[in-house]
Design a protein around this motif. Structure first.
Motif, PDB file in Angstrom:
ATOM      1  N   GLY A  38     -13.329  82.933 -46.685  1.00 53.11           N
ATOM      2  CA  GLY A  38     -14.534  82.269 -47.164  1.00 53.11           C
ATOM      3  C   GLY A  38     -15.143  81.534 -45.989  1.00 53.11           C
ATOM      4  N   SER A  39     -15.646  80.341 -46.232  1.00 51.19           N
ATOM      5  CA  SER A  39     -16.285  79.566 -45.166  1.00 51.19           C
ATOM      6  C   SER A  39     -15.316  78.624 -44.456  1.00 51.19           C
ATOM      7  CB  SER A  39     -17.451  78.753 -45.737  1.00 51.19           C
ATOM      8  OG  SER A  39     -16.968  77.849 -46.727  1.00 51.19           O
ATOM      9  N   LEU A  40     -14.074  78.510 -44.958  1.00 51.59           N
ATOM     10  CA  LEU A  40     -13.100  77.586 -44.367  1.00 51.59           C
ATOM     11  C   LEU A  40     -12.334  78.234 -43.213  1.00 51.59           C
ATOM     12  CD1 LEU A  40     -11.665  76.125 -47.697  1.00 51.59           C
ATOM     13  CD2 LEU A  40     -13.266  75.016 -46.127  1.00 51.59           C
ATOM     14  N   PRO A  41     -11.871  77.428 -42.265  1.00 50.53           N
ATOM     15  CA  PRO A  41     -11.030  77.973 -41.195  1.00 50.53           C
ATOM     16  C   PRO A  41      -9.646  78.316 -41.745  1.00 50.53           C
ATOM     17  CG  PRO A  41     -11.125  75.602 -41.023  1.00 50.53           C
ATOM     18  CD  PRO A  41     -12.071  75.989 -42.127  1.00 50.53           C
ATOM     19  N   LEU A  42      -8.913  79.130 -41.015  1.00 51.59           N
ATOM     20  CA  LEU A  42      -7.533  79.457 -41.355  1.00 51.59           C
ATOM     21  C   LEU A  42      -6.651  79.024 -40.187  1.00 51.59           C
ATOM     22  CD1 LEU A  42      -5.374  80.879 -43.133  1.00 51.59           C
ATOM     23  CD2 LEU A  42      -5.905  82.980 -41.857  1.00 51.59           C
ATOM     24  N   HIS A  43      -5.608  78.253 -40.500  1.00 51.73           N
ATOM     25  CA  HIS A  43      -4.642  77.818 -39.493  1.00 51.73           C
ATOM     26  C   HIS A  43      -3.280  78.383 -39.896  1.00 51.73           C
ATOM     27  CE1 HIS A  43      -7.674  74.918 -38.194  1.00 51.73           C
ATOM     28  NE2 HIS A  43      -7.797  74.585 -39.471  1.00 51.73           N
ATOM     29  N   ILE A  44      -2.617  79.001 -38.940  1.00 55.09           N
ATOM     30  CA  ILE A  44      -1.273  79.533 -39.156  1.00 55.09           C
ATOM     31  C   ILE A  44      -0.369  78.801 -38.187  1.00 55.09           C
ATOM     32  CG2 ILE A  44       0.191  81.592 -39.110  1.00 55.09           C
ATOM     33  CD1 ILE A  44      -2.410  83.242 -39.579  1.00 55.09           C
ATOM     34  N   TYR A  45       0.641  78.089 -38.724  1.00 53.06           N
ATOM     35  CA  TYR A  45       1.518  77.329 -37.841  1.00 53.06           C
ATOM     36  C   TYR A  45       2.954  77.364 -38.347  1.00 53.06           C
ATOM     37  CZ  TYR A  45       1.192  73.359 -41.135  1.00 53.06           C
ATOM     38  OH  TYR A  45       1.258  72.549 -42.250  1.00 53.06           O
ATOM     39  N   VAL A  46       3.863  76.975 -37.468  1.00 59.18           N
ATOM     40  CA  VAL A  46       5.298  77.011 -37.752  1.00 59.18           C
ATOM     41  C   VAL A  46       5.858  75.608 -37.626  1.00 59.18           C
ATOM     42  CG1 VAL A  46       7.529  77.958 -37.016  1.00 59.18           C
ATOM     43  CG2 VAL A  46       5.463  79.366 -36.850  1.00 59.18           C
ATOM     44  N   GLU A  47       6.804  75.283 -38.515  1.00 63.32           N
ATOM     45  CA  GLU A  47       7.566  74.035 -38.408  1.00 63.32           C
ATOM     46  C   GLU A  47       9.039  74.422 -38.287  1.00 63.32           C
ATOM     47  OE1 GLU A  47       5.378  70.692 -41.012  1.00 63.32           O
ATOM     48  OE2 GLU A  47       6.021  72.456 -42.161  1.00 63.32           O
ATOM     49  N   SER A  48       9.719  73.810 -37.311  1.00 65.30           N
ATOM     50  CA  SER A  48      11.126  74.115 -37.088  1.00 65.30           C
ATOM     51  C   SER A  48      11.773  73.001 -36.280  1.00 65.30           C
ATOM     52  CB  SER A  48      11.260  75.443 -36.331  1.00 65.30           C
ATOM     53  OG  SER A  48      12.615  75.767 -36.114  1.00 65.30           O
ATOM     54  N   GLN A  49      13.083  72.940 -36.341  1.00 66.98           N
ATOM     55  CA  GLN A  49      13.839  71.978 -35.531  1.00 66.98           C
ATOM     56  C   GLN A  49      14.076  72.512 -34.124  1.00 66.98           C
ATOM     57  OE1 GLN A  49      14.698  68.826 -36.566  1.00 66.98           O
ATOM     58  NE2 GLN A  49      13.356  69.388 -38.261  1.00 66.98           N
ATOM     59  N   THR A  50      13.612  73.725 -33.831  1.00 69.19           N
ATOM     60  CA  THR A  50      13.768  74.322 -32.518  1.00 69.19           C
ATOM     61  C   THR A  50      12.399  74.699 -31.959  1.00 69.19           C
ATOM     62  OG1 THR A  50      15.114  75.943 -31.307  1.00 69.19           O
ATOM     63  CG2 THR A  50      14.035  76.707 -33.309  1.00 69.19           C
ATOM     64  N   ASP A  51      12.326  75.060 -30.709  1.00 71.21           N
ATOM     65  CA  ASP A  51      11.075  75.431 -30.045  1.00 71.21           C
ATOM     66  C   ASP A  51      10.702  76.853 -30.461  1.00 71.21           C
ATOM     67  OD1 ASP A  51       8.885  75.665 -28.408  1.00 71.21           O
ATOM     68  OD2 ASP A  51       9.988  75.348 -26.539  1.00 71.21           O
ATOM     69  N   THR A  52       9.663  76.986 -31.287  1.00 75.07           N
ATOM     70  CA  THR A  52       9.250  78.289 -31.788  1.00 75.07           C
ATOM     71  C   THR A  52       7.947  78.749 -31.154  1.00 75.07           C
ATOM     72  OG1 THR A  52       8.266  77.130 -33.678  1.00 75.07           O
ATOM     73  CG2 THR A  52      10.437  78.126 -34.010  1.00 75.07           C
ATOM     74  N   THR A  53       7.672  80.047 -31.292  1.00 76.18           N
ATOM     75  CA  THR A  53       6.450  80.660 -30.777  1.00 76.18           C
ATOM     76  C   THR A  53       5.832  81.505 -31.895  1.00 76.18           C
ATOM     77  OG1 THR A  53       7.584  82.621 -29.928  1.00 76.18           O
ATOM     78  CG2 THR A  53       7.380  80.734 -28.425  1.00 76.18           C
ATOM     79  N   LEU A  54       4.586  81.900 -31.694  1.00 75.17           N
ATOM     80  CA  LEU A  54       3.863  82.635 -32.717  1.00 75.17           C
ATOM     81  C   LEU A  54       3.089  83.784 -32.074  1.00 75.17           C
ATOM     82  CD1 LEU A  54       3.253  82.397 -35.786  1.00 75.17           C
ATOM     83  CD2 LEU A  54       1.414  80.822 -35.200  1.00 75.17           C
ATOM     84  N   VAL A  55       3.197  84.976 -32.663  1.00 72.07           N
ATOM     85  CA  VAL A  55       2.456  86.155 -32.224  1.00 72.07           C
ATOM     86  C   VAL A  55       1.778  86.728 -33.463  1.00 72.07           C
ATOM     87  CG1 VAL A  55       2.616  88.481 -31.235  1.00 72.07           C
ATOM     88  CG2 VAL A  55       4.113  86.658 -30.376  1.00 72.07           C
ATOM     89  N   ILE A  56       0.456  86.934 -33.375  1.00 79.87           N
ATOM     90  CA  ILE A  56      -0.307  87.424 -34.526  1.00 79.87           C
ATOM     91  C   ILE A  56      -1.214  88.573 -34.086  1.00 79.87           C
ATOM     92  CG2 ILE A  56      -2.042  86.859 -36.274  1.00 79.87           C
ATOM     93  CD1 ILE A  56      -1.060  83.932 -36.086  1.00 79.87           C
TER      94      ILE A  56
END
Length: 168
Positions: A95-113
């Protein structure tokens, strides 16, 4: 957030690489063709439409794996992910809203999309040691998502979040 490797269509892009005889460098690291966006996602698929509730929508998973993601996939791409299949596929009706994709963890994480536009987006450490990729003008379609672990092939508990509200 880093966007890389634009293409007109997923199949057209891969065909152009093969047809031109081009290879991505980095045998030991994940390349675009190592990450199979067509494979059945390890933790399933999520379908969300703009304005979804509850916000954030969360998916618990084990981040990491034996496939090292390197800058051969694109600038800012790092960590270790499950090889091949995405962790989660998001089918999003924008729609008109932004989309945020994020991770929560107790370790150092990365994201590939791999986004609906066929481009690869990567992040590490947007919120402390947690990654986030934001799409201010998100497109409708499928987002293939891999959650990695920085510097280790160990699997770690993590929560993948989808939100239309800017995280703190």
């Amino acid at each position: 957030m880093v966007a890389i490797q634009g293409k007109q269509g997923r199949h057209a892009w891969m065909g152009a690489l093969v047809g031109a005889g081009l290879m991505l460098v980095g045998v030991s690291g994940a390349q675009a063709n190592d990450l199979n966006w067509q494979a059945t996602p390890t933790y399933g698929s999520v379908s969300l439409s703009s304005g979804f509730m509850p916000d954030p929508h969360q998916v618990s998973l084990s981040a990491g794996g034996s496939t090292q993601v390197t800058s051969s996939l694109g600038s800012g791409c790092a960590g270790y992910v499950h090889g091949g299949a995405p962790d989660v596929d998001l089918y999003y009706d924008a729609g008109s809203l932004p989309l945020h994709i994020y991770v929560e963890s107790q370790t150092d994480t990365t994201l590939v999309i791999n986004a609906p536009d066929g481009r690869w987006y990567c992040n590490d450490d947007a919120i402390g040691l947690d990654p986030m990729v934001s799409f201010p003008k998100a497109q409708s379609g499928m987002y293939n998502i891999w959650v990695g672990v920085w510097g280790s092939s160990d699997l770690r508990s993590a929560t993948l979040n989808f939100t239309e509200i800017t995280p703190r």
